[in-house]
Write an enzyme that holds these catalytic residues in place. Structure first.
Site, PDB file in Angstrom:
ATOM      1  N   LYS A  66       2.609   1.872  -5.035  1.00  0.00           N
ATOM      2  CA  LYS A  66       3.086   1.344  -6.829  1.00  0.00           C
ATOM      3  C   LYS A  66       2.603   1.725  -7.323  1.00  0.00           C
ATOM      4  O   LYS A  66       3.589   2.810  -9.054  1.00  0.00           O
ATOM      5  CB  LYS A  66       3.284   0.162  -5.852  1.00  0.00           C
ATOM      6  CG  LYS A  66       4.677  -0.227  -5.039  1.00  0.00           C
ATOM      7  CD  LYS A  66       4.576  -1.893  -4.605  1.00  0.00           C
ATOM      8  CE  LYS A  66       3.228  -2.961  -4.751  1.00  0.00           C
ATOM      9  NZ  LYS A  66       3.073  -1.892  -3.271  1.00  0.00           N
ATOM     10  N   ASP A 122       0.556  -0.855  -0.253  1.00  0.00           N
ATOM     11  CA  ASP A 122       0.229   0.173   0.382  1.00  0.00           C
ATOM     12  C   ASP A 122       1.385   1.653  -0.067  1.00  0.00           C
ATOM     13  O   ASP A 122       0.140   2.242   0.401  1.00  0.00           O
ATOM     14  CB  ASP A 122      -1.010   0.159   1.497  1.00  0.00           C
ATOM     15  CG  ASP A 122      -1.859  -1.428   1.342  1.00  0.00           C
ATOM     16  OD1 ASP A 122      -2.126  -1.417   0.591  1.00  0.00           O
ATOM     17  OD2 ASP A 122      -1.891  -1.765   2.040  1.00  0.00           O
ATOM     18  N   GLN A 182       1.702  -6.190  -3.027  1.00  0.00           N
ATOM     19  CA  GLN A 182       2.622  -6.451  -1.526  1.00  0.00           C
ATOM     20  C   GLN A 182       3.278  -5.558  -1.434  1.00  0.00           C
ATOM     21  O   GLN A 182       4.070  -4.320  -1.969  1.00  0.00           O
ATOM     22  CB  GLN A 182       2.513  -7.268  -1.225  1.00  0.00           C
ATOM     23  CG  GLN A 182       0.620  -7.910  -1.705  1.00  0.00           C
ATOM     24  CD  GLN A 182       0.819  -9.295  -2.314  1.00  0.00           C
ATOM     25  OE1 GLN A 182       1.587  -9.559  -3.459  1.00  0.00           O
ATOM     26  NE2 GLN A 182      -0.266  -9.503  -1.818  1.00  0.00           N
ATOM     27  N   HIS A 218      -4.347  -1.902  -6.407  1.00  0.00           N
ATOM     28  CA  HIS A 218      -3.488  -0.384  -6.390  1.00  0.00           C
ATOM     29  C   HIS A 218      -4.813   0.840  -7.396  1.00  0.00           C
ATOM     30  O   HIS A 218      -5.598   0.015  -7.745  1.00  0.00           O
ATOM     31  CB  HIS A 218      -2.868  -0.522  -7.633  1.00  0.00           C
ATOM     32  CG  HIS A 218      -2.789  -1.176  -8.672  1.00  0.00           C
ATOM     33  ND1 HIS A 218      -2.232  -2.748  -8.679  1.00  0.00           N
ATOM     34  CD2 HIS A 218      -2.705  -0.467 -10.035  1.00  0.00           C
ATOM     35  CE1 HIS A 218      -2.266  -2.664 -10.291  1.00  0.00           C
ATOM     36  NE2 HIS A 218      -2.771  -1.755 -10.889  1.00  0.00           N
TER      37      HIS A 218
END
Length: 423
Positions: A15, A12, A223, A40
């Site tokens: 990215k 989180d 992740q 995302h």
């Protein structure tokens, strides 16, 4: 040029936004691990796209690929493509490719995941999307691959081989084993296979050929570093390797082809679900960061736990990934907080340690040692370059850069593409 991007914390970190920003410079963007347990968010103008499988580069001219190290729920992929199509973004086979060896998340994986988590006395915090059980089957050589679901006879034969063991496993956990061979579910997957047959490709070949031709390739992880199945806070981790080195194995590219590794780091730290978070803030400051930063999971909607920046964990992430540069996100969220604290070491068992202990239970017992920096009251969301930041914000960035020993290349002060600039 071959660049790998990974999250340096617990996921989180932003990215998707950074990949979207950079993808204009890359010909190919490839997802190398994880499944739809990761999410995302990409914001362009007034348009917001919340995705779980499709790499972020889909908005520009990049070809986007899903590599064989991922586990994929084809129903989720179909939903994402339909959502984008409604917004006028069509992803045909010339734009999107899925490796033939990609493991498919089957309905029985999702069933097993939910049943197993419900029986745990100490919860892991799984998203119950079947990710872990799909990876178990990959390692056990009992997987269903992308190349299976596009071939009706092959798929039915594979299911017939696997059904007995899956039915027993579900029954032992108190579930209904009949769902394994449910006709409606089988028909759904066969239709999905027909839809995705034109998208099948050899990702390793595509990426290596692109590099041979002098093209730029961006590998996108899901992740974050400390959720890595080997090096993370076991057992509160994901089911795949999230660090940069796994991109080579999961795509099928030799490590000598890697040119740069970019780490994405929040200006603070968050974590979803269970597991240790030494700098966690259970107070008004933590609530302020959570609300201002909109710290709620893209995939689950769960509130993210928030804490001060943790340098020991970041040092470990730098070692595990070999970062050549850093993107610092959500600096704007720390406005109107004074002082701003940074954890520089831990107190553990009467001693001071500057690097996280290997044992997760010991990490949970670590008490952070802080250094305080002055805060700032300015709204940063309109800032376009580093020199326009208030002095206290610049000092914070330079302090982190010095402590990390890795240059900060990008700074983000909001969710939109135009709210990220090079330092």
């Amino acid at each position: 040029m071959f660049t790998i991007i990974t999250g340096a914390q617990f996921g989180d970190e932003g990215k998707g936004k950074i990949v979207d920003l950079m993808s204009g410079e890359y010909d190919v963007v490839v997802r190398f691990q994880g499944g739809d347990n990761a999410g995302h968010t990409v914001k362009v103008g007034e348009d917001v796209y919340k995705l779980h499988l499709i790499p972020s580069g889909f908005l520009l001219d990049s070809r986007v690929l899903i590599g064989p190290g991922t586990v994929m729920n084809p129903e989720v992929l179909a939903r994402e493509m339909d959502m984008l199509a409604e917004g006028g973004i069509e992803l045909g086979p010339g734009k999107l490719g899925v490796d033939a060896k990609t493991s498919i998340i089957m309905p029985y994986h999702i069933e097993l995941d939910g049943l197993r988590e419900s029986l745990r006395t100490e919860k892991i915090g799984t998203t119950k999307r079947g990710i872990g059980f799909a990876y178990i089957d990959k390692v056990a050589r009992d997987e269903v691959r992308m190349s299976d679901i596009v071939d009706r006879d092959k798929f039915l034969q594979r299911l017939a081989e696997l059904a007995p063991q899956k039915e027993v496993a579900i029954k032992e956990l108190g579930g209904d084993p009949s769902m394994v061979m449910d006709k409606n579910l089988i028909d759904k997957y066969l239709k999905l296979g027909e839809r995705f047959a034109p998208y099948i490709t050899d990702v390793s070949y595509e990426v290596n050929k692109a590099l041979d031709e002098g093209k730029n390739v961006l590998a996108e992880g899901a992740q974050g570093t400390h959720l890595d199945v080997i090096h993370g806070t076991q057992k509160f981790v994901t089911s795949s390797s999230t660090v940069a080195g796994s991109a080579c194995a999961n795509i099928g590219v030799g490590p000598t082809r890697v040119d740069s590794v970019l780490g994405i780091v929040k200006a603070y730290i968050t974590r979803v679900g269970e597991g240790p978070l030494p700098t966690e803030l259970i107070d008004e400051v933590g609530q302020q960061i959570q609300q201002v930063g909109r710290e709620f999971g893209t995939t689950t909607g769960r509130s993210r736990r928030c804490g001060w920046f943790d340098l020991p964990l970041l040092k470990k992430a730098i070692y595990l990934n070999g970062y050549t540069s850093i993107a610092l996100t959500k600096l704007d969220v720390l406005s109107d907080i004074d002082p701003i604290r940074v954890c520089v070491s831990y107190e553990l068992g009467g001693r001071t340690v500057a690097y996280p202990p290997e044992d997760t239970s010991e990490l949970a017992g670590c008490k952070p040692v802080y250094e305080d920096l002055a805060g700032w009251q300015s709204d940063l969301t309109g800032v376009k370059e580093f020199n326009d930041l208030p002095q206290a914000a610049k000092d914070y960035v330079l302090y982190l850069e010095n402590k990390m020993g890795v240059p900060i290349e990008y700074i983000s002060v909001g969710p939109a593409r135009e709210q990220t600039f090079k330092k």
